[in-house]
Design a protein around this motif. Structure first.
Motif, short mmCIF file in Angstrom:
data_model
loop_
_atom_site.label_atom_id
_atom_site.label_comp_id
_atom_site.label_asym_id
_atom_site.label_seq_id
_atom_site.Cartn_x
_atom_site.Cartn_y
_atom_site.Cartn_z
N PRO A 76 27.91 30.34 -47.09
CA PRO A 76 27.15 31.41 -47.76
C PRO A 76 25.72 30.98 -48.09
O PRO A 76 25.47 29.83 -48.45
N VAL A 77 24.79 31.93 -47.94
CA VAL A 77 23.39 31.69 -48.29
C VAL A 77 23.16 32.20 -49.71
O VAL A 77 23.45 33.36 -50.03
N VAL A 78 22.64 31.32 -50.56
CA VAL A 78 22.37 31.69 -51.96
C VAL A 78 20.98 31.19 -52.33
O VAL A 78 20.37 30.40 -51.61
N LEU A 79 20.50 31.67 -53.48
CA LEU A 79 19.22 31.20 -54.01
C LEU A 79 19.49 30.03 -54.94
O LEU A 79 20.32 30.12 -55.85
N TRP A 80 18.79 28.93 -54.71
CA TRP A 80 18.99 27.71 -55.51
C TRP A 80 17.63 27.06 -55.74
O TRP A 80 16.92 26.76 -54.80
N HIS A 81 17.26 26.90 -56.99
CA HIS A 81 15.97 26.29 -57.34
C HIS A 81 14.81 26.96 -56.60
O HIS A 81 13.95 26.31 -56.04
N ARG A 84 16.14 29.41 -50.57
CA ARG A 84 17.40 29.77 -49.93
C ARG A 84 18.11 28.51 -49.43
O ARG A 84 17.49 27.63 -48.84
N VAL A 85 19.42 28.46 -49.67
CA VAL A 85 20.23 27.33 -49.23
C VAL A 85 21.56 27.83 -48.67
O VAL A 85 21.99 28.94 -48.98
N GLY A 98 11.63 26.07 -43.85
CA GLY A 98 10.49 26.84 -44.34
C GLY A 98 10.57 27.26 -45.80
O GLY A 98 9.79 28.09 -46.24
N GLN A 99 11.48 26.65 -46.55
CA GLN A 99 11.67 27.01 -47.95
C GLN A 99 10.89 26.06 -48.87
O GLN A 99 10.57 24.93 -48.50
N ILE A 100 10.63 26.53 -50.08
CA ILE A 100 10.03 25.69 -51.12
C ILE A 100 10.96 25.73 -52.33
O ILE A 100 11.29 26.80 -52.84
N TYR A 101 11.37 24.56 -52.77
CA TYR A 101 12.28 24.43 -53.90
C TYR A 101 11.55 23.81 -55.09
O TYR A 101 10.67 22.96 -54.91
N ILE A 103 12.39 21.56 -57.97
CA ILE A 103 13.41 20.64 -58.46
C ILE A 103 12.74 19.60 -59.35
O ILE A 103 11.76 18.98 -58.96
N ASP A 104 13.30 19.43 -60.55
CA ASP A 104 12.78 18.42 -61.48
C ASP A 104 11.29 18.61 -61.72
O ASP A 104 10.53 17.65 -61.85
N GLY A 105 10.86 19.87 -61.74
CA GLY A 105 9.45 20.18 -62.00
C GLY A 105 8.54 19.95 -60.82
O GLY A 105 7.31 20.04 -60.96
N LYS A 106 9.09 19.68 -59.64
CA LYS A 106 8.30 19.42 -58.45
C LYS A 106 8.56 20.47 -57.38
O LYS A 106 9.68 20.98 -57.26
N LYS A 107 7.54 20.78 -56.60
CA LYS A 107 7.67 21.73 -55.50
C LYS A 107 7.89 20.96 -54.20
O LYS A 107 7.10 20.07 -53.86
N ILE A 108 8.97 21.31 -53.49
CA ILE A 108 9.35 20.59 -52.28
C ILE A 108 9.45 21.57 -51.12
O ILE A 108 10.25 22.51 -51.16
N PHE A 109 8.67 21.33 -50.07
CA PHE A 109 8.72 22.13 -48.85
C PHE A 109 9.63 21.45 -47.85
O PHE A 109 9.55 20.22 -47.65
N THR A 110 10.51 22.22 -47.20
CA THR A 110 11.44 21.64 -46.23
C THR A 110 11.34 22.33 -44.87
O THR A 110 11.17 23.54 -44.79
N MET A 111 11.47 21.53 -43.83
CA MET A 111 11.54 22.07 -42.47
C MET A 111 12.44 21.15 -41.65
O MET A 111 12.04 20.08 -41.22
N GLY A 112 13.69 21.57 -41.50
CA GLY A 112 14.62 20.80 -40.69
C GLY A 112 14.44 21.09 -39.21
O GLY A 112 13.55 21.84 -38.79
N GLY A 113 15.30 20.49 -38.41
CA GLY A 113 15.28 20.74 -36.98
C GLY A 113 14.30 19.87 -36.21
O GLY A 113 13.49 19.14 -36.78
N GLY A 114 14.40 19.97 -34.90
CA GLY A 114 13.53 19.20 -34.01
C GLY A 114 14.08 19.27 -32.60
O GLY A 114 15.04 19.99 -32.33
N GLU A 115 13.49 18.50 -31.69
CA GLU A 115 13.97 18.45 -30.32
C GLU A 115 14.75 17.17 -30.12
O GLU A 115 14.26 16.08 -30.39
#
Length: 234
Positions: A76-81, A84-85, A98-101, A103-115
């Protein structure tokens, strides 16, 4: 505190209680791709995830190139910090592309995946069928979220490094270079976005590359060292 480590590939020793005994309920461990514990979707795997759920800290991961996306995408996809997770367990989350979380007062940008470097791309390959490669929409989502935050975050966590960093590392090993849309995208992100640190895991080495860029594999590092907690490694 936020802790980061590299690809785990389903190695339970990498998440041993001894190694992570210093983490508490206020801590979050983030894996830079290829988590490996969502692969067979069998009883043994589910039992191990249930054991991870008993940990007092959060365990998060971005996706890498070696994932069972059919199984992962069924969670399931939910909103967390603020982002979307995929919720795997109450304390285990897949941080989506492409999400920004916050966490612990910090903003974290994530981009998984690759070739996947083990797969040869053919001219007639349909890239939209390659689930390990971020889609144009996912990269656009990342741009949109970065814009909303004024092109400023605290940390960037990706599986792949920016192309310039990747080329630098591959040249030192005399390996073949490959131009990719994701590499160019991450290059542009590194130029346009303000951030403190960038962590990535696809190169499978522990290497401090610059003041801002760190390649992780078996090392576990804190984003902001605390004098009361040590930086540790396998």
């Amino acid at each position: 505190m936020i802790y980061i480590t590299g690809d785990i590939h389903g190695d339970t020793e990498r998440l041993s209680k001894t190694e992570l005994s210093m983490l508490n309920a206020n801590d979050t461990l983030i894996v830079c791709g290829d988590f490996g514990f969502i692969w067979n979707d069998d009883k043994k795997e589910k039992q191990y995830l249930n054991l991870l759920e008993k940990r007092k800290y959060n365990i998060c991961f971005i996706d890498g190139t070696h994932e069972n996306f059919d199984v992962l995408n069924n969670f399931p996809v939910v909103l967390w910090h603020s982002g979307r997770v995929h919720k795997i367990r109450d304390n285990v989350f897949h941080l989506m592309r492409g999400q920004i979380y916050e966490i612990d007062g910090k903003k974290i940008f994530t981009m998984g995946g690759g070739e996947d470097p083990e797969l040869d791309l053919q001219e007639n390959d349909d890239m939209t069928l390659r689930k390990e490669i971020p889609t144009a929409q996912e990269m656009l989502t990342g741009v949109t979220n970065i814009e909303k935050h004024g092109y400023k975050v605290d940390y960037i966590i990706t599986h792949e490094p920016p192309a310039k960093i990747r080329d630098f590392l591959l040249l030192s090993e005399n390996k073949t270079l490959r131009v990719t849309a994701l590499g160019a995208y991450l290059d542009e992100l590194s130029q346009q976005c303000e951030y403190k640190k960038w962590f990535f895991g696809s190169m499978h080495i522990d290497k401090f590359i610059s003041e801002t860029h760190t390649s992780l594999f078996k090392n576990i590092v804190s984003t902001e060292p605390n004098p009361n907690k040590k930086r540790f490694r396998k």
